[in-house]
Scaffold this motif. Structure first.
Motif, PDB file in Angstrom:
ATOM      1  N   PHE A  80      -9.925  -8.148  -4.922  1.00 22.42           N
ATOM      2  CA  PHE A  80     -10.569  -8.698  -6.118  1.00 22.42           C
ATOM      3  C   PHE A  80      -9.811  -8.334  -7.385  1.00 22.42           C
ATOM      4  CE2 PHE A  80     -13.654  -7.653  -2.869  1.00 22.42           C
ATOM      5  CZ  PHE A  80     -14.450  -8.790  -2.790  1.00 22.42           C
ATOM      6  N   ARG A  81      -9.839  -9.223  -8.355  1.00 22.13           N
ATOM      7  CA  ARG A  81      -9.297  -8.898  -9.675  1.00 22.13           C
ATOM      8  C   ARG A  81     -10.320  -8.056 -10.455  1.00 22.13           C
ATOM      9  NH1 ARG A  81      -4.575 -10.569 -11.535  1.00 22.13           N
ATOM     10  NH2 ARG A  81      -3.538 -12.276 -10.495  1.00 22.13           N
ATOM     11  N   GLN A  82     -11.592  -8.301 -10.193  1.00 20.89           N
ATOM     12  CA  GLN A  82     -12.653  -7.547 -10.859  1.00 20.89           C
ATOM     13  C   GLN A  82     -13.030  -6.349  -9.992  1.00 20.89           C
ATOM     14  OE1 GLN A  82     -13.963  -8.245 -13.910  1.00 20.89           O
ATOM     15  NE2 GLN A  82     -12.443  -9.883 -14.065  1.00 20.89           N
ATOM     16  N   ARG A  83     -12.766  -5.159 -10.492  1.00 23.35           N
ATOM     17  CA  ARG A  83     -13.040  -3.940  -9.735  1.00 23.35           C
ATOM     18  C   ARG A  83     -14.510  -3.826  -9.327  1.00 23.35           C
ATOM     19  NH1 ARG A  83     -10.408   1.798 -10.629  1.00 23.35           N
ATOM     20  NH2 ARG A  83     -11.703   2.995  -9.214  1.00 23.35           N
ATOM     21  N   LYS A 134       0.100  -2.407  -8.483  1.00 26.85           N
ATOM     22  CA  LYS A 134       0.032  -1.656  -9.748  1.00 26.85           C
ATOM     23  C   LYS A 134      -1.323  -1.805 -10.433  1.00 26.85           C
ATOM     24  CE  LYS A 134       4.975  -1.874 -10.366  1.00 26.85           C
ATOM     25  NZ  LYS A 134       6.099  -2.242 -11.186  1.00 26.85           N
ATOM     26  N   GLY A 135      -2.372  -1.825  -9.623  1.00 21.58           N
ATOM     27  CA  GLY A 135      -3.726  -1.887 -10.163  1.00 21.58           C
ATOM     28  C   GLY A 135      -4.231  -3.280 -10.460  1.00 21.58           C
ATOM     29  N   ALA A 136      -3.450  -4.309 -10.158  1.00 26.23           N
ATOM     30  CA  ALA A 136      -3.876  -5.682 -10.440  1.00 26.23           C
ATOM     31  C   ALA A 136      -5.013  -6.118  -9.523  1.00 26.23           C
ATOM     32  CB  ALA A 136      -2.698  -6.641 -10.311  1.00 26.23           C
ATOM     33  N   TYR A 137      -5.062  -5.535  -8.320  1.00 21.21           N
ATOM     34  CA  TYR A 137      -6.085  -5.916  -7.349  1.00 21.21           C
ATOM     35  C   TYR A 137      -6.823  -4.690  -6.845  1.00 21.21           C
ATOM     36  CZ  TYR A 137      -3.691 -10.376  -7.253  1.00 21.21           C
ATOM     37  OH  TYR A 137      -3.125 -11.562  -7.621  1.00 21.21           O
ATOM     38  N   ALA A 138      -8.143  -4.818  -6.805  1.00 26.54           N
ATOM     39  CA  ALA A 138      -8.994  -3.799  -6.197  1.00 26.54           C
ATOM     40  C   ALA A 138      -9.297  -4.304  -4.795  1.00 26.54           C
ATOM     41  CB  ALA A 138     -10.265  -3.612  -7.000  1.00 26.54           C
ATOM     42  N   THR A 139      -8.803  -3.597  -3.809  1.00 25.97           N
ATOM     43  CA  THR A 139      -8.904  -4.025  -2.426  1.00 25.97           C
ATOM     44  C   THR A 139      -9.843  -3.111  -1.656  1.00 25.97           C
ATOM     45  OG1 THR A 139      -6.661  -4.900  -2.538  1.00 25.97           O
ATOM     46  CG2 THR A 139      -7.540  -4.480  -0.347  1.00 25.97           C
ATOM     47  N   VAL A 140     -10.655  -3.694  -0.799  1.00 23.66           N
ATOM     48  CA  VAL A 140     -11.594  -2.931   0.007  1.00 23.66           C
ATOM     49  C   VAL A 140     -10.941  -2.640   1.353  1.00 23.66           C
ATOM     50  CG1 VAL A 140     -13.879  -2.872   1.057  1.00 23.66           C
ATOM     51  CG2 VAL A 140     -13.550  -3.962  -1.179  1.00 23.66           C
ATOM     52  N   LEU A 141     -10.682  -1.375   1.571  1.00 20.50           N
ATOM     53  CA  LEU A 141     -10.035  -0.896   2.789  1.00 20.50           C
ATOM     54  C   LEU A 141     -11.115  -0.326   3.712  1.00 20.50           C
ATOM     55  CD1 LEU A 141      -7.414  -0.025   4.292  1.00 20.50           C
ATOM     56  CD2 LEU A 141      -7.461   2.037   2.914  1.00 20.50           C
ATOM     57  N   VAL A 142     -11.103  -0.776   4.977  1.00 14.76           N
ATOM     58  CA  VAL A 142     -12.127  -0.342   5.919  1.00 14.76           C
ATOM     59  C   VAL A 142     -11.485   0.332   7.128  1.00 14.76           C
ATOM     60  CG1 VAL A 142     -14.323  -0.988   6.975  1.00 14.76           C
ATOM     61  CG2 VAL A 142     -13.375  -2.420   5.199  1.00 14.76           C
TER      62      VAL A 142
END
Length: 81
Positions: free
Chosen positions: A11-14, A39-47
């Motif tokens: 997501f772009r929105q954290r 570089k912080g552009a994407y907030a990714t959900v790691l499972v």
């Protein structure tokens, strides 16, 4: 530490990523976490991080069964954690 990452969204929105992490943790995926990529552009959900593709595929299959769109990403050598 594994070479394969099970991801449930980017997501772009954290705040959107944080909401998904909370939802996954309530479903029992306690290791779900937010990771920043590009570089912080994407907030990714790691499972989960896995040594083999098969292990990652097992997690992705479980997520999909729980109604969560998920996929596998092979970790790149210079990928920030």
């Amino acid at each position: 530490s594994g070479s394969y990452l099970a991801l449930a969204g980017s997501f772009r929105q954290r705040a959107n990523a944080e909401a998904l992490v909370r939802r996954l943790q309530k479903k029992g995926y306690t290791e779900a976490e937010l990771s920043l990529f590009n570089k912080g552009a994407y907030a990714t959900v790691l499972v989960g991080r896995f040594e083999t593709h098969a292990e990652a595929q097992t997690r992705v299959a479980a997520l999909k069964k729980d109604g969560v769109d998920a996929y596998i990403q092979k970790k790149r050598a210079a990928q920030a954690q």
